[in-house]
Design an enzyme around this catalytic site. Structure first.
Site, PDB file in Angstrom:
ATOM      1  N   HIS A   8       0.850  -1.188   0.000  1.00 24.64           N
ATOM      2  CA  HIS A   8       0.000   0.000   0.000  1.00 24.64           C
ATOM      3  C   HIS A   8       0.888   1.241   0.000  1.00 24.64           C
ATOM      4  O   HIS A   8       2.069   1.179   0.347  1.00 24.64           O
ATOM      5  CB  HIS A   8      -0.927  -0.005   1.211  1.00 24.64           C
ATOM      6  CG  HIS A   8      -2.054  -0.983   1.071  1.00 24.64           C
ATOM      7  ND1 HIS A   8      -2.619  -1.614   2.147  1.00 24.64           N
ATOM      8  CD2 HIS A   8      -2.722  -1.440  -0.020  1.00 24.64           C
ATOM      9  CE1 HIS A   8      -3.585  -2.403   1.735  1.00 24.64           C
ATOM     10  NE2 HIS A   8      -3.653  -2.333   0.420  1.00 24.64           N
ATOM     11  N   GLY A  55      -2.953  -2.031  -7.989  1.00 26.22           N
ATOM     12  CA  GLY A  55      -3.867  -2.837  -7.169  1.00 26.22           C
ATOM     13  C   GLY A  55      -5.330  -2.445  -7.293  1.00 26.22           C
ATOM     14  O   GLY A  55      -6.179  -3.306  -7.563  1.00 26.22           O
ATOM     15  N   ASP A  60      -4.232  -6.637  -7.949  1.00 25.10           N
ATOM     16  CA  ASP A  60      -4.376  -7.670  -6.905  1.00 25.10           C
ATOM     17  C   ASP A  60      -5.021  -8.923  -7.489  1.00 25.10           C
ATOM     18  O   ASP A  60      -4.611 -10.046  -7.190  1.00 25.10           O
ATOM     19  CB  ASP A  60      -5.230  -7.157  -5.743  1.00 25.10           C
ATOM     20  CG  ASP A  60      -4.605  -5.983  -5.004  1.00 25.10           C
ATOM     21  OD1 ASP A  60      -3.365  -5.865  -5.004  1.00 25.10           O
ATOM     22  OD2 ASP A  60      -5.363  -5.180  -4.431  1.00 25.10           O
ATOM     23  N   ASP A  80      -1.368  -1.509   4.767  1.00 29.51           N
ATOM     24  CA  ASP A  80      -1.501  -0.403   5.718  1.00 29.51           C
ATOM     25  C   ASP A  80      -2.750  -0.669   6.551  1.00 29.51           C
ATOM     26  O   ASP A  80      -3.867  -0.412   6.097  1.00 29.51           O
ATOM     27  CB  ASP A  80      -1.613   0.919   4.970  1.00 29.51           C
ATOM     28  CG  ASP A  80      -1.773   2.105   5.897  1.00 29.51           C
ATOM     29  OD1 ASP A  80      -1.788   1.914   7.130  1.00 29.51           O
ATOM     30  OD2 ASP A  80      -1.897   3.231   5.385  1.00 29.51           O
ATOM     31  N   HIS A  87     -10.408  -0.656  -2.383  1.00 31.06           N
ATOM     32  CA  HIS A  87     -10.501  -1.954  -3.064  1.00 31.06           C
ATOM     33  C   HIS A  87     -10.334  -3.113  -2.075  1.00 31.06           C
ATOM     34  O   HIS A  87      -9.801  -4.155  -2.407  1.00 31.06           O
ATOM     35  CB  HIS A  87      -9.485  -2.027  -4.206  1.00 31.06           C
ATOM     36  CG  HIS A  87      -8.055  -1.935  -3.763  1.00 31.06           C
ATOM     37  ND1 HIS A  87      -7.509  -0.825  -3.179  1.00 31.06           N
ATOM     38  CD2 HIS A  87      -7.049  -2.844  -3.840  1.00 31.06           C
ATOM     39  CE1 HIS A  87      -6.239  -1.045  -2.909  1.00 31.06           C
ATOM     40  NE2 HIS A  87      -5.937  -2.264  -3.290  1.00 31.06           N
ATOM     41  N   ASP A  90     -10.957  -6.741  -3.105  1.00 33.34           N
ATOM     42  CA  ASP A  90      -9.884  -7.372  -3.884  1.00 33.34           C
ATOM     43  C   ASP A  90      -8.772  -7.865  -2.967  1.00 33.34           C
ATOM     44  O   ASP A  90      -8.195  -8.935  -3.191  1.00 33.34           O
ATOM     45  CB  ASP A  90      -9.287  -6.387  -4.891  1.00 33.34           C
ATOM     46  CG  ASP A  90     -10.265  -5.975  -5.974  1.00 33.34           C
ATOM     47  OD1 ASP A  90     -11.287  -6.659  -6.149  1.00 33.34           O
ATOM     48  OD2 ASP A  90      -9.997  -4.950  -6.633  1.00 33.34           O
ATOM     49  N   ARG A  96      -7.415 -14.578   0.613  1.00 31.79           N
ATOM     50  CA  ARG A  96      -8.138 -15.849   0.595  1.00 31.79           C
ATOM     51  C   ARG A  96      -7.510 -16.829  -0.389  1.00 31.79           C
ATOM     52  O   ARG A  96      -7.323 -18.007  -0.084  1.00 31.79           O
ATOM     53  CB  ARG A  96      -9.603 -15.617   0.234  1.00 31.79           C
ATOM     54  CG  ARG A  96     -10.422 -16.884   0.205  1.00 31.79           C
ATOM     55  CD  ARG A  96     -11.884 -16.588  -0.194  1.00 31.79           C
ATOM     56  NE  ARG A  96     -12.607 -17.811  -0.359  1.00 31.79           N
ATOM     57  CZ  ARG A  96     -12.589 -18.572  -1.458  1.00 31.79           C
ATOM     58  NH1 ARG A  96     -11.873 -18.215  -2.491  1.00 31.79           N
ATOM     59  NH2 ARG A  96     -13.274 -19.689  -1.510  1.00 31.79           N
TER      60      ARG A  96
END
Length: 123
Positions: A8, A55, A60, A80, A87, A90, A96
Site C-alpha cells: 500500500h 492494485g 491484486d 496499511d 478496493h 480485492d 483468501r
C-alpha cells in the site's frame, strides 16, 4: 521461484527497503508486483519486475490469478492496517486465494523475512 511483492502507498518505502536489504536473494527469483510498487522497485534497484496493473484497478486480482494457476511461490503484501482501502474486497480475495492454494503470505516486514528465507531455502 516466483514471488509477488505488493505494498500500500504508506508501505512502499518499507518494501523498497526490504528489497534493497534482500537484493541478493531476490535477484535469483522471478518477481511480479502490482503496478506502482513494481515501478518503484525497478527504479530503486534495477530488478526486472513483471508489473501487473495497479492494485485498485485489477493488479491484486491479476496476482491472485497467478496464484490460482500455480505460478506464484510466495507473496509479500505490506498492508496499511490503519487506512481504509477502497478496493478492500480485492485485497480480501487475494488473501483468501493464498490460503486456498497454500501459498505463503507475509503482511509485515518480520513475516516477509521469514517467507523469503523459506523460499531461498527451497531453491
Amino acid at each position: 521461484m516466483r514471488i509477488a511483492l505488493i505494498a500500500h502507498d504508506e508501505k512502499k518505502p518499507d518494501i523498497i527497503d526490504f528489497v534493497e536489504d534482500r537484493l541478493t536473494d531476490l535477484e535469483a527469483m522471478e518477481i511480479m508486483a502490482t503496478g506502482t510498487t513494481g515501478k518503484r522497485i525497478q527504479e530503486a534497484t534495477g530488478l526486472d519486475v513483471d508489473r501487473k496493473q495497479s492494485g485498485p484497478i485489477g493488479g491484486d486480482m491479476q496476482i491472485g490469478a497467478e496464484i490460482a494457476d500455480g505460478h506464484c511461490d510466495g507473496v509479500v503484501f505490506l498492508r496499511d492496517p490503519l487506512t481504509a482501502q477502497p478496493h478492500e474486497p480485492d485485497i480480501t480475495a487475494l488473501l483468501r486465494i493464498c490460503d486456498v492454494h497454500d501459498v505463503p503470505l507475509a503482511t509485515n516486514l518480520a513475516s516477509a523475512d521469514a517467507v523469503l528465507d523459506e523460499l531461498v531455502r527451497q531453491m
